[in-house]
Motif scaffolding. Structure first.
Motif, PDB file in Angstrom:
ATOM      1  N   LYS A  40      28.263 -25.988  33.253  1.00 62.24           N
ATOM      2  CA  LYS A  40      28.135 -24.587  33.660  1.00 62.24           C
ATOM      3  C   LYS A  40      28.546 -24.412  35.129  1.00 62.24           C
ATOM      4  O   LYS A  40      27.696 -24.381  36.012  1.00 62.24           O
ATOM      5  N   GLN A  55      32.152 -21.457  30.368  1.00 64.41           N
ATOM      6  CA  GLN A  55      31.425 -22.715  30.190  1.00 64.41           C
ATOM      7  C   GLN A  55      32.281 -23.653  29.357  1.00 64.41           C
ATOM      8  O   GLN A  55      33.168 -23.210  28.627  1.00 64.41           O
ATOM      9  N   ALA A  69      30.979 -17.674  28.639  1.00 62.99           N
ATOM     10  CA  ALA A  69      29.669 -18.248  28.334  1.00 62.99           C
ATOM     11  C   ALA A  69      29.106 -17.722  27.009  1.00 62.99           C
ATOM     12  O   ALA A  69      28.541 -18.485  26.228  1.00 62.99           O
TER      13      ALA A  69
END
Ligand SMILES: [Zn+2]
Length: 432
Positions: A40, A55, A69
């Motif tokens: 992350k 991510q 993400a």
């Protein structure tokens, strides 16, 4: 009888031990391919573009998913690594290294070739390999051992077997020069010194040398299309156009590329027409020859850092003294190459300067006129493409998990590449 039963016992014990070890290694492997890691960072440079709020999910040795993400679904037991303030990007690919050389201001090239033992050179190369990897360079194209025979092929094996830490390697082994053109040179005409590369000429000689180097582990064939063997020791072409064409044909039939060292316009012209993959150095390149390279899809590896290092070894003080003419000329040719739209490969000729300081070339590429993002593309997706590394150089699902993270944003400030904090190679974190 006693002897037999002992031997049977030993055999049984050995088979048991074997089974335990085998199971353990299988378990370890299974565990690794099933292991998930969720990275992350603040942003991801994927080899092409910069993305925020991305991510990356790694499974085993490959990238399982990469994207916004919200689109990443990591299993509950995934190991999460927070990379606050950092940029995640593909492991960088050094395009021109010599792991068997060390900076010439420590020991001259001649003395390295002539007076350092093969054992010493390998010992140094082991350190250099680790330093390269820790600096975020997870792959290298190593362009010649300079007198250390095929030891690069052995070093590569040692890395692949996990004996030592180092980058993935594409190796050129001994490299090939025209007879009489290379060094070390003897001041005594009748004395022949060991050479920094293999001499070969003509149809039979070149064919045999190329095939022999392939047999000894060469992934890429390197030829010196010119060298300082001209009248008054100026750089002058070596191989004829036909010889270079033959080399491309012989190497090509095995699926390998030819890369040439060339700094003269004529050497570059011949190499381009012969169909080589990359041209290294190109100091006396011209708009005409760069245009030709663009037309023939030949990439240019400018090795700016080596030029700068050599100028400094001969006394130039960067930032204090005016820039030497040679470096001013290098700026001009590099600008011409950019203008012609030639594919720029990233490779500094590291070994001439300190291993692990590979990023020096990236800083110079930007200083000499490239946009940071273009320099970063060269060091990742472009080098992977030019060198035929199909599953590297990109942060993309299915690609190998060679990933690095650094503080800051290298697209805004290229100097960030000097602060690599995390290195993952083949899904394994080697620096955190
Ligand atoms: Zn080199």
């Amino acid at each position: 009888m006693m002897f037999i039963s002992l031997s049977v016992m030993r055999k049984t014990a050995l088979s048991l031990l074997f089974i335990i070890l085998f199971t353990n290694s299988l378990l370890a492997q299974k565990q690794r391919t099933d292991t998930y890691t969720l990275l992350k960072p603040d942003r991801v440079f994927d080899g092409q573009q910069l993305h925020t709020n991305w991510q990356v999910l790694v499974k085993g040795n490959h990238i399982e998913a990469a994207g916004p993400a919200s689109s990443i679904q990591a299993p509950a037991d995934a190991k999460t690594i927070d990379l606050k303030g950092m940029t995640l990007m593909p492991g960088m690919i050094e395009g021109h290294s010599h792991l068997f050389l060390h900076p010439y201001n420590e020991v001259s090239w001649n003395d390295q070739v002539l007076t350092e033992s093969r054992a010493e050179r390998t010992a140094r190369a082991v350190n250099h390999a680790r330093e390269t990897l820790m600096a975020g360079f997870t792959s290298v194209r190593d362009l010649g051992t300079e007198g250390a025979a095929y030891d690069d092929a052995g070093l590569k094996q040692a890395i692949n077997k996990g004996i030592i830490l180092g980058p993935r390697m594409q190796v050129a082994t001994r490299a090939i020069v025209a007879t009489g053109s290379y060094g070390p040179k003897s001041s005594v005409a009748e004395t022949t010194l060991p050479q920094g590369a293999e001499e070969a000429d003509g149809v039979d000689g070149l064919t045999r040398a190329i095939r022999s180097q392939i047999g000894h582990g060469a992934d890429v064939i390197k030829l010196y299309a010119d060298y300082r063997w001209g009248a008054n020791n100026t750089a002058a072409p070596t191989f004829t156009l036909d010889e270079l064409k033959l080399a491309v044909q012989v190497a090509g039939s095995s699926g390998r590329f030819v890369v040439v060292h060339s700094s003269t316009e004529e050497g570059m012209r011949r190499a381009t027409l012969a169909g080589v993959r990359t041209i290294e150095h190109g100091d006396a390149g011209t708009p005409t020859v760069f245009k030709l390279m663009k037309e023939h899809n030949v990439a240019f590896c400018p090795t700016l850092a080596a030029g700068e290092a050599i100028a400094m070894y001969s006394g130039w003080k960067k930032g204090t003294d005016p820039e030497p003419q040679r470096l001013k000329d290098k700026r001009t040719t590099f600008t011409q190459a950019l203008k012609a739209g030639v594919t720029i490969c990233f490779g500094g000729d590291v070994g001439v300067f300190t291993h692990g300081d590979n990023a020096r070339e990236l800083l110079l590429m930007v200083d000499y006129g490239m946009k940071p993002i273009a320099a970063l593309q060269s060091a990742t997706a472009i080098n992977a493409d030019v060198f035929g590394l199909r599953n590297l150089g990109n942060v993309k699902a299915g690609y190998l998990a060679d990933l690095i993270a650094m503080e800051g944003n290298p697209v805004e400030d290229i100097k960030a590449v000097k602060a690599v904090r995390l290195v993952m190679k083949d899904g394994v974190i080697v620096k955190e």
